[in-house]
Structures are given as structure tokens and as C-alpha cells.
Design a protein around this motif. Structure first.
Motif, PDB file in Angstrom:
ATOM      1  N   GLY A   1       0.950  -1.253   0.086  1.00  0.00           N
ATOM      2  CA  GLY A   1       0.035  -0.031  -0.059  1.00  0.00           C
ATOM      3  C   GLY A   1       0.754   1.227   0.023  1.00  0.00           C
ATOM      4  O   GLY A   1       0.605   2.149  -0.638  1.00  0.00           O
ATOM      5  N   ILE A   2       1.742   1.333   0.794  1.00  0.00           N
ATOM      6  CA  ILE A   2       2.737   2.412   0.804  1.00  0.00           C
ATOM      7  C   ILE A   2       3.453   2.693  -0.479  1.00  0.00           C
ATOM      8  O   ILE A   2       3.292   3.796  -0.925  1.00  0.00           O
ATOM      9  CB  ILE A   2       3.843   2.220   1.878  1.00  0.00           C
ATOM     10  CG1 ILE A   2       3.422   2.267   3.266  1.00  0.00           C
ATOM     11  CG2 ILE A   2       5.145   3.277   1.752  1.00  0.00           C
ATOM     12  CD1 ILE A   2       4.290   1.948   4.298  1.00  0.00           C
ATOM     13  N   LEU A   3       3.913   1.712  -1.163  1.00  0.00           N
ATOM     14  CA  LEU A   3       4.813   1.675  -2.342  1.00  0.00           C
ATOM     15  C   LEU A   3       3.827   2.123  -3.521  1.00  0.00           C
ATOM     16  O   LEU A   3       4.047   3.317  -4.238  1.00  0.00           O
ATOM     17  CB  LEU A   3       5.327   0.483  -2.745  1.00  0.00           C
ATOM     18  CG  LEU A   3       6.770   0.228  -1.791  1.00  0.00           C
ATOM     19  CD1 LEU A   3       6.997  -1.285  -2.099  1.00  0.00           C
ATOM     20  CD2 LEU A   3       7.805   1.183  -2.186  1.00  0.00           C
ATOM     21  N   LEU A   4       2.685   1.395  -3.516  1.00  0.00           N
ATOM     22  CA  LEU A   4       1.699   1.609  -4.699  1.00  0.00           C
ATOM     23  C   LEU A   4       1.189   3.322  -4.713  1.00  0.00           C
ATOM     24  O   LEU A   4       0.741   3.825  -5.516  1.00  0.00           O
ATOM     25  CB  LEU A   4       0.639   0.626  -4.881  1.00  0.00           C
ATOM     26  CG  LEU A   4       0.937  -0.762  -5.108  1.00  0.00           C
ATOM     27  CD1 LEU A   4      -0.103  -1.677  -4.732  1.00  0.00           C
ATOM     28  CD2 LEU A   4       1.132  -0.866  -6.487  1.00  0.00           C
ATOM     29  N   SER A   5       0.837   3.635  -3.315  1.00  0.00           N
ATOM     30  CA  SER A   5       0.484   4.759  -3.199  1.00  0.00           C
ATOM     31  C   SER A   5       1.435   6.047  -3.533  1.00  0.00           C
ATOM     32  O   SER A   5       0.809   7.228  -3.845  1.00  0.00           O
ATOM     33  CB  SER A   5       0.034   5.206  -1.372  1.00  0.00           C
ATOM     34  OG  SER A   5       1.152   5.198  -0.764  1.00  0.00           O
ATOM     35  N   GLU A   6       2.729   5.734  -3.456  1.00  0.00           N
ATOM     36  CA  GLU A   6       3.839   6.405  -4.027  1.00  0.00           C
ATOM     37  C   GLU A   6       4.019   6.437  -5.704  1.00  0.00           C
ATOM     38  O   GLU A   6       4.934   6.906  -5.989  1.00  0.00           O
ATOM     39  CB  GLU A   6       5.039   6.157  -3.073  1.00  0.00           C
ATOM     40  CG  GLU A   6       4.854   6.588  -1.769  1.00  0.00           C
ATOM     41  CD  GLU A   6       5.977   6.038  -1.090  1.00  0.00           C
ATOM     42  OE1 GLU A   6       7.105   5.874  -1.699  1.00  0.00           O
ATOM     43  OE2 GLU A   6       5.985   6.528   0.350  1.00  0.00           O
ATOM     44  N   GLY A   7       3.142   5.743  -6.187  1.00  0.00           N
ATOM     45  CA  GLY A   7       3.422   5.343  -7.623  1.00  0.00           C
ATOM     46  C   GLY A   7       4.447   4.420  -8.185  1.00  0.00           C
ATOM     47  O   GLY A   7       4.593   4.291  -9.146  1.00  0.00           O
ATOM     48  N   ILE A   8       4.840   3.580  -6.968  1.00  0.00           N
ATOM     49  CA  ILE A   8       5.641   2.697  -7.476  1.00  0.00           C
ATOM     50  C   ILE A   8       5.257   1.196  -7.621  1.00  0.00           C
ATOM     51  O   ILE A   8       4.336   0.707  -6.590  1.00  0.00           O
ATOM     52  CB  ILE A   8       6.784   2.729  -6.037  1.00  0.00           C
ATOM     53  CG1 ILE A   8       7.703   4.021  -6.036  1.00  0.00           C
ATOM     54  CG2 ILE A   8       8.106   1.603  -6.402  1.00  0.00           C
ATOM     55  CD1 ILE A   8       8.379   4.137  -4.809  1.00  0.00           C
ATOM     56  N   GLY A   9       5.476   0.311  -8.519  1.00  0.00           N
ATOM     57  CA  GLY A   9       5.046  -0.893  -8.840  1.00  0.00           C
ATOM     58  C   GLY A   9       4.198  -1.168 -10.017  1.00  0.00           C
ATOM     59  O   GLY A   9       3.334  -0.411 -10.094  1.00  0.00           O
ATOM     60  N   ASP A  10       4.628  -2.218 -10.686  1.00  0.00           N
ATOM     61  CA  ASP A  10       3.955  -2.434 -11.853  1.00  0.00           C
ATOM     62  C   ASP A  10       3.025  -3.584 -11.821  1.00  0.00           C
ATOM     63  O   ASP A  10       2.231  -3.950 -12.684  1.00  0.00           O
ATOM     64  CB  ASP A  10       4.865  -2.534 -13.119  1.00  0.00           C
ATOM     65  CG  ASP A  10       5.737  -0.989 -13.058  1.00  0.00           C
ATOM     66  OD1 ASP A  10       4.726  -0.207 -13.511  1.00  0.00           O
ATOM     67  OD2 ASP A  10       6.543  -0.843 -12.512  1.00  0.00           O
ATOM     68  N   THR A  11       3.357  -4.836 -11.006  1.00  0.00           N
ATOM     69  CA  THR A  11       2.791  -6.107 -10.706  1.00  0.00           C
ATOM     70  C   THR A  11       3.269  -6.427  -9.322  1.00  0.00           C
ATOM     71  O   THR A  11       4.027  -6.146  -8.991  1.00  0.00           O
ATOM     72  CB  THR A  11       3.302  -7.111 -11.868  1.00  0.00           C
ATOM     73  OG1 THR A  11       2.533  -8.153 -11.754  1.00  0.00           O
ATOM     74  CG2 THR A  11       4.792  -7.159 -11.570  1.00  0.00           C
ATOM     75  N   ILE A  12       2.093  -7.047  -8.884  1.00  0.00           N
ATOM     76  CA  ILE A  12       2.132  -7.681  -7.645  1.00  0.00           C
ATOM     77  C   ILE A  12       1.974  -9.084  -7.240  1.00  0.00           C
ATOM     78  O   ILE A  12       1.169  -9.664  -8.091  1.00  0.00           O
ATOM     79  CB  ILE A  12       1.471  -6.598  -6.541  1.00  0.00           C
ATOM     80  CG1 ILE A  12      -0.118  -6.867  -6.935  1.00  0.00           C
ATOM     81  CG2 ILE A  12       1.691  -5.341  -6.535  1.00  0.00           C
ATOM     82  CD1 ILE A  12      -0.968  -6.278  -5.857  1.00  0.00           C
ATOM     83  N   ARG A  13       2.655  -9.657  -6.373  1.00  0.00           N
ATOM     84  CA  ARG A  13       2.087 -10.859  -5.874  1.00  0.00           C
ATOM     85  C   ARG A  13       2.267 -10.640  -4.254  1.00  0.00           C
ATOM     86  O   ARG A  13       3.055 -10.384  -3.448  1.00  0.00           O
ATOM     87  CB  ARG A  13       3.198 -12.215  -6.099  1.00  0.00           C
ATOM     88  CG  ARG A  13       2.596 -13.452  -5.262  1.00  0.00           C
ATOM     89  CD  ARG A  13       3.624 -14.300  -5.252  1.00  0.00           C
ATOM     90  NE  ARG A  13       3.351 -15.580  -4.370  1.00  0.00           N
ATOM     91  CZ  ARG A  13       4.015 -16.599  -4.150  1.00  0.00           C
ATOM     92  NH1 ARG A  13       5.346 -16.577  -4.384  1.00  0.00           N
ATOM     93  NH2 ARG A  13       3.420 -17.578  -3.579  1.00  0.00           N
ATOM     94  N   VAL A  14       1.111 -11.028  -3.623  1.00  0.00           N
ATOM     95  CA  VAL A  14       0.666 -10.926  -2.350  1.00  0.00           C
ATOM     96  C   VAL A  14       1.074 -12.463  -1.650  1.00  0.00           C
ATOM     97  O   VAL A  14       0.261 -13.476  -1.923  1.00  0.00           O
ATOM     98  CB  VAL A  14      -0.625 -10.749  -1.757  1.00  0.00           C
ATOM     99  CG1 VAL A  14      -0.932 -10.605  -0.088  1.00  0.00           C
ATOM    100  CG2 VAL A  14      -1.093  -9.138  -2.213  1.00  0.00           C
ATOM    101  N   SER A  15       2.256 -12.411  -1.113  1.00  0.00           N
ATOM    102  CA  SER A  15       2.744 -13.874  -0.781  1.00  0.00           C
ATOM    103  C   SER A  15       2.014 -14.256   0.712  1.00  0.00           C
ATOM    104  O   SER A  15       2.434 -13.744   1.470  1.00  0.00           O
ATOM    105  CB  SER A  15       4.398 -13.768  -0.677  1.00  0.00           C
ATOM    106  OG  SER A  15       4.771 -13.432  -1.820  1.00  0.00           O
ATOM    107  N   LEU A  16       1.267 -15.428   0.677  1.00  0.00           N
ATOM    108  CA  LEU A  16       0.717 -15.701   1.974  1.00  0.00           C
ATOM    109  C   LEU A  16       0.915 -17.493   2.043  1.00  0.00           C
ATOM    110  O   LEU A  16       1.001 -17.892   1.072  1.00  0.00           O
ATOM    111  CB  LEU A  16      -0.801 -15.464   1.684  1.00  0.00           C
ATOM    112  CG  LEU A  16      -1.188 -13.962   1.497  1.00  0.00           C
ATOM    113  CD1 LEU A  16      -2.808 -14.069   1.293  1.00  0.00           C
ATOM    114  CD2 LEU A  16      -0.832 -13.257   2.701  1.00  0.00           C
ATOM    115  N   ASN A  17       0.633 -17.665   3.452  1.00  0.00           N
ATOM    116  CA  ASN A  17       0.652 -18.943   3.690  1.00  0.00           C
ATOM    117  C   ASN A  17      -0.981 -19.493   3.416  1.00  0.00           C
ATOM    118  O   ASN A  17      -1.615 -19.823   4.500  1.00  0.00           O
ATOM    119  CB  ASN A  17       1.126 -19.245   5.065  1.00  0.00           C
ATOM    120  CG  ASN A  17       1.168 -20.673   5.572  1.00  0.00           C
ATOM    121  OD1 ASN A  17       1.185 -21.661   4.614  1.00  0.00           O
ATOM    122  ND2 ASN A  17       1.874 -20.981   6.730  1.00  0.00           N
TER     123      ASN A  17
END
Length: 354
Positions: free
Chosen positions: A219-235
């Protein structure tokens, strides 16, 4: 709605999905089923895609990984990224199987000749490479600042080797299990590199803690305009990772995957089992085949919170007394029996958004 500015990066394509440039932030996950059971692998992939997965990663350790990629390419239409560690030759197996992207780890594939061999093959097949480094690959304890420096150093070396070979179909990911160091290293990487960034927090722990860490860090990074694809790594299951990723992007206003449901946190004024009502409503709403999904609907526990706190909702109901207030854009238009409130709301949604 406030719209945050994305830091535009060079566009790279994984199959038919563009990463970077003006493309929307995409959602990824990874196959977790045993690769020897191809039917289970495919079933997992289908569930992930149904949940909204746009890129699927497969770990390639041996011929099983190759066969899994080949099988998936024949039976499901989704871009596949091969996850390669330790043995650079596994990249060739992956490419022969039809992988749409290859991930190399600077912590365990470091030889220049090996890197260039993979670069040559990827260039010939027009396949991008993700330079993916995790903090877990460092044996010594470096602390957050030391990890950030070490990760950037290794990625910078990789990038230089590739750029010197005139290869630019590059993506970068820098992940740690710490929110603070992940945020810091990606802020610096965004300034240093003109390549799309794959975001994630790694080794996040139990599911609940993992969701919290990922929501905060991404959330912090995306709100700063950083990031183009994501994976939420979860157990957790792959489709749960996808659902969490979509939720983060929609909460930030970066993507719209479906209607937004808002409900109050409840207090002693609430006289209904709001939690169960909201879950029941959500299931029914998601099962509807709507032509429009960019709307907001509210289910509130009393007339203090609704329509007041939900005045921006397109439609909503607020429970109170023996009835439920039905409202549109903050104005109560009628009152209906509590037992009929959800059905009335669903009917109104169908009439307006179909």
C-alpha cells in the motif's frame, strides 16, 4: 476520486499481459500444488485465474517443472513465468516448455557466462527476464540498511550485464520479510532503474499477519506510484493471494474488479447480525452477472451510520427498529421489512447496473 500518479517504467510483455508503461498494475500468484500431479496443478491454476490471476508462476527444479508448464500451456490461457534457481540450465527447460517469462535469482545464479547464455536464449524467443532477489538469500545478518545495499548491488550488477549485452526486456523484484526494508529498497530501485517493478513482501508468516504486512508494504509503495505488478505472498491458497492483491489495488483506486461493498463496524445500536447479512449479500452480489461493476453499495447497521456515513454510496440499506431504510445517494427513498431488505437491494442493483 483522487487518482495517484504512477511512475512510468519501460513496458515489458509477459505473454499478452503488459507490465509497466501505462498498463494497469497486474496481479500474480504461484502454483503450490505438487508438480507431479498435473490435474491438481491445472485445477489450482483454473481457480487462480477464476479469482482474477493475470500471471502465474511455476517453480522449475527439474523435468517435472517443464512438464507442468507444457501441460498448463495446453490447457489454460494464462501467461506463465518460470521460477529458476541455482541451475541456469533450468531456464532452457522452461523456455522449451513455452514459458512466457523467466525469473533468475542473483543470489544463486551469479556467473556472467550463465546469465548471458540465458539472455541469448530469451532474446531469440522474445522472452523477458525478471531479476528477482529476496533477503532470505543472504546468509549473514546485515540488518535492514545492509540488506538494502546488498540487494541493490546485486541487482545493479545483473542489470549492467544484461544492458551491456543490449538486452532490455527486464523486470526487477526486491523482496524482504520486513515492510520497512522492502519499502526502502523499492523506493531506491524506482529511482535507479527504468524497468518495471514486481512488488511483494516475502516470508510473511501466518495468513493474517501476511495480509497485514502485504497491505501495509504494498500500500505504501503503490500509493507513491511505485510498482507495476504484485504478488501477495501468503501461507494460503493461490486464489487467496489473488483476492488479497485485487483488494489492495481496488482499495487504492488503481483497479476496479467489482462493486465496492461498504458496511459499518457495528456498535450497540445495531440490532441485527450485520456480519452474517453482509457476507450473505456479498455472495449473492458476486454471483450476479452485471454489465457494470463500478458502483458502491452500502449495508449499514443503523440509520446513524447509514445513509449518513454512506452518503456517497449509489445504493444502500440501513437496519433500524422493525424496518430497514433503503437509500440512494444519501437520500432515504423507502423503508422495507428487515427480512426483505437484501432482496430489495439486489433487485435494485440488477435494475440499475445491468
Amino acid at each position: 476520486m483522487y487518482k495517484m500518479a504512477r511512475k512510468l517504467k519501460k513496458a515489458v510483455k509477459i505473454g499478452n499481459v503488459e507490465i509497466g508503461g501505462n498498463a494497469p498494475v497486474s496481479v500474480q500468484t504461484m502454483i503450490k500444488a505438487p508438480l507431479g500431479n498435473l490435474k491438481e496443478v491445472l485445477a489450482e491454476a483454473k481457480k487462480a485465474r477464476q479469482a482474477g490471476c493475470e500471471i502465474l508462476r511455476v517453480a522449475v527444479e527439474n523435468q517435472q517443472g517443464r512438464r507442468a508448464i507444457e501441460y498448463l500451456k495446453k490447457h489454460i490461457n494464462i501467461p506463465i513465468e518460470a521460477d529458476v534457481h541455482f541451475d541456469w540450465r533450468l531456464a532452457f527447460l522452461s523456455l522449451d516448455a513455452g514459458a512466457d517469462a523467466v525469473r533468475l535469482n542473483p543470489n544463486n545464479i551469479a556467473g556472467k557466462k550463465q546469465i548471458l547464455a540465458v539472455v541469448k536464449e530469451c532474446r531469440e524467443k522474445n522472452i523477458p527476464i525478471r531479476i528477482g532477489i529476496n533477503s532470505g538469500g543472504f546468509r549473514q545478518k546485515l540488518g535492514d540498511a545492509g540488506i538494502v545495499r546488498a540487494m541493490l548491488s546485486k541487482v545493479s550488477r545483473y542489470v549492467k550485464i544484461m544492458e551491456d549485452a543490449h538486452f532490455y526486456d527486464i523486470m526487477i523484484s526486491l523482496k524482504t520479510s520486513s515492510v520497512n526494508s522492502t519499502v526502502q529498497v523499492n523506493r531506491l530501485a524506482s529511482k535507479r532503474f527504468d524497468y518495471p517493478l514486481h512488488l511483494g513482501i516475502t516470508a510473511t508468516g501466518p495468513k493474517q499477519e501476511g495480509i497485514i504486512k502485504s497491505c501495509v508494504g504494498l500500500g505504501i509503495l503503490l500509493s507513491e506510484g511505485i510498482g507495476d505488478t504484485i504478488r501477495v505472498s501468503l501461507n494460503a491458497q493461490p486464489w487467496e493471494e489473488v483476492e488479497a492483491g485485487k483488494g489492495i489495488l481496488q482499495a487504492l483506486g488503481l483497479r476496479v474488479f467489482g462493486p465496492e461493498i461498504i458496511s459499518c463496524p457495528k456498535c450497540s445500536r445495531c440490532e441485527v447480525d450485520l456480519e452474517s447479512i453482509v457476507e450473505q449479500f456479498k455472495r449473492k452480489l458476486l454471483s450476479m452477472d452485471l454489465k457494470r461493476n463500478n458502483f458502491t453499495v452500502a449495508v449499514m447497521g443503523c440509520e446513524v451510520n447509514g445513509p449518513g456515513e454512506a452518503a456517497h454510496a449509489d445504493l444502500g440499506v440501513a437496519f433500524g427498529g422493525g424496518f430497514a431504510a433503503f437509500f440512494e445517494q444519501g437520500k432515504i427513498v423507502k423503508r422495507v421489512a428487515k427480512a426483505r431488505a437484501i432482496d430489495e437491494l439486489l433487485k435494485a442493483i440488477k435494475n440499475r447496473f445491468n
